[in-house]
Motif scaffolding. Structure first.
Motif, PDB file in Angstrom:
ATOM      1  N   TYR A   1      -4.177  -6.966  -4.055  1.00  0.00           N
ATOM      2  CA  TYR A   1      -3.747  -5.673  -4.082  1.00  0.00           C
ATOM      3  C   TYR A   1      -3.307  -5.465  -4.947  1.00  0.00           C
ATOM      4  CZ  TYR A   1      -4.359  -4.369   0.768  1.00  0.00           C
ATOM      5  OH  TYR A   1      -5.208  -4.436   2.169  1.00  0.00           O
TER       6      TYR A   1
ATOM      7  N   ALA B   1     -12.853  -2.357  -9.549  1.00  0.00           N
ATOM      8  CA  ALA B   1     -12.932  -0.920  -8.769  1.00  0.00           C
ATOM      9  C   ALA B   1     -12.132  -1.071  -8.078  1.00  0.00           C
ATOM     10  CB  ALA B   1     -14.485  -1.033  -7.991  1.00  0.00           C
ATOM     11  N   GLY B   2     -11.415   0.194  -8.114  1.00  0.00           N
ATOM     12  CA  GLY B   2      -9.962  -0.168  -6.638  1.00  0.00           C
ATOM     13  C   GLY B   2      -9.790   1.202  -6.112  1.00  0.00           C
ATOM     14  N   LYS B   3      -9.138   1.392  -4.714  1.00  0.00           N
ATOM     15  CA  LYS B   3      -9.934   1.571  -3.520  1.00  0.00           C
ATOM     16  C   LYS B   3      -7.890   2.072  -2.855  1.00  0.00           C
ATOM     17  CE  LYS B   3     -11.510   4.179  -0.374  1.00  0.00           C
ATOM     18  NZ  LYS B   3     -11.143   5.520  -0.381  1.00  0.00           N
ATOM     19  N   GLU B   4      -8.020   2.824  -3.463  1.00  0.00           N
ATOM     20  CA  GLU B   4      -6.731   3.350  -2.261  1.00  0.00           C
ATOM     21  C   GLU B   4      -6.477   3.705  -0.643  1.00  0.00           C
ATOM     22  OE1 GLU B   4      -2.615   5.857  -3.256  1.00  0.00           O
ATOM     23  OE2 GLU B   4      -4.341   6.863  -2.711  1.00  0.00           O
ATOM     24  N   ILE B   5      -6.802   2.408   0.513  1.00  0.00           N
ATOM     25  CA  ILE B   5      -6.555   2.714   1.763  1.00  0.00           C
ATOM     26  C   ILE B   5      -5.626   3.864   2.045  1.00  0.00           C
ATOM     27  CG2 ILE B   5      -6.677   1.228   3.604  1.00  0.00           C
ATOM     28  CD1 ILE B   5      -7.531  -1.182   1.801  1.00  0.00           C
TER      29      ILE B   5
ATOM     30  N   THR C   1     -10.763  -4.851  -6.984  1.00  0.00           N
ATOM     31  CA  THR C   1     -11.578  -5.383  -6.986  1.00  0.00           C
ATOM     32  C   THR C   1     -11.985  -6.126  -8.329  1.00  0.00           C
ATOM     33  OG1 THR C   1     -12.619  -4.847  -4.497  1.00  0.00           O
ATOM     34  CG2 THR C   1     -14.093  -6.271  -5.923  1.00  0.00           C
TER      35      THR C   1
ATOM     36  N   ARG D   1      -3.679  -0.613  -4.729  1.00  0.00           N
ATOM     37  CA  ARG D   1      -4.747  -0.420  -4.117  1.00  0.00           C
ATOM     38  C   ARG D   1      -5.682  -1.677  -4.032  1.00  0.00           C
ATOM     39  NH1 ARG D   1      -7.045   4.804  -7.151  1.00  0.00           N
ATOM     40  NH2 ARG D   1      -4.764   4.886  -7.074  1.00  0.00           N
TER      41      ARG D   1
ATOM     42  N   GLN E   1       1.220  -1.138  -0.172  1.00  0.00           N
ATOM     43  CA  GLN E   1      -0.365  -0.042  -0.051  1.00  0.00           C
ATOM     44  C   GLN E   1       0.654   1.310  -0.065  1.00  0.00           C
ATOM     45  OE1 GLN E   1      -3.603  -0.358   2.970  1.00  0.00           O
ATOM     46  NE2 GLN E   1      -3.137  -2.418   2.861  1.00  0.00           N
TER      47      GLN E   1
ATOM     48  N   GLN F   1     -10.208 -10.556  -5.704  1.00  0.00           N
ATOM     49  CA  GLN F   1      -9.734  -9.100  -5.276  1.00  0.00           C
ATOM     50  C   GLN F   1      -8.502  -9.164  -4.879  1.00  0.00           C
ATOM     51  OE1 GLN F   1     -11.432  -8.227  -1.239  1.00  0.00           O
ATOM     52  NE2 GLN F   1     -12.072  -6.035  -2.369  1.00  0.00           N
TER      53      GLN F   1
END
Length: 104
Positions: free
Chosen positions: A55, A85-89, A33, A30, A25, A53
Motif C-alpha cells: 500500500y 500500477a496503482g489501484k484504489e480499492i 504494484t 492504494r 486505504q 507490491q
C-alpha cells in the motif's frame, strides 16, 4: 561478486504509522504494484524481473521510493527500469457510515 554488510531491511513495515491496511486505504493509500527490471550482478546483459507490491500513496509513492533507495544502496543488481500500477480499492466515500452493528 562483491559481498555487502548484512543489514536489516529498513523498508519492511507491518503498519505505516500504526495503521492497518483498511485504515491506510481510508487515508488515501492504494495498492501499488511495481515491476522492477534489474541487471544481473555478474551478467549485466541479462535483465531479471522483480514484482513489488504494497500500500502506497500516489503519485509520489514514498514507500516504493524508500524500497528503491534501499535497493540501489544495498543490492548488487543495478536497476534498469520500474513500471508502476496503482489501484484504489476503497475510498472514504465507499464506506457507508450510516450502518451500525451490535455484537453481543
Amino acid at each position: 561478486m562483491r559481498h555487502r554488510k548484512k543489514t536489516r531491511p529498513c523498508f519492511v513495515d507491518a503498519q505505516v504509522d500504526g495503521q492497518s491496511d483498511f485504515s491506510k486505504q481510508l487515508n488515501g493509500y492504494r495498492l501499488a504494484t511495481a515491476e522492477i527490471l534489474y541487471r544481473m550482478p555478474d551478467h549485466h546483459e541479462i535483465l531479471q524481473s522483480y514484482i513489488w507490491q504494497d500500500y502506497d500513496l500516489a503519485p509520489e509513492y514514498p514507500i516504493l521510493t524508500k524500497f528503491l533507495d534501499f535497493w540501489t544502496h544495498n543490492l548488487d543488481g543495478p536497476l534498469h527500469s520500474v513500471r508502476i500500477a496503482g489501484k484504489e480499492i476503497i475510498s472514504p466515500s465507499a464506506v457507508n457510515t450510516g450502518a451500525m452493528f451490535h455484537i453481543h
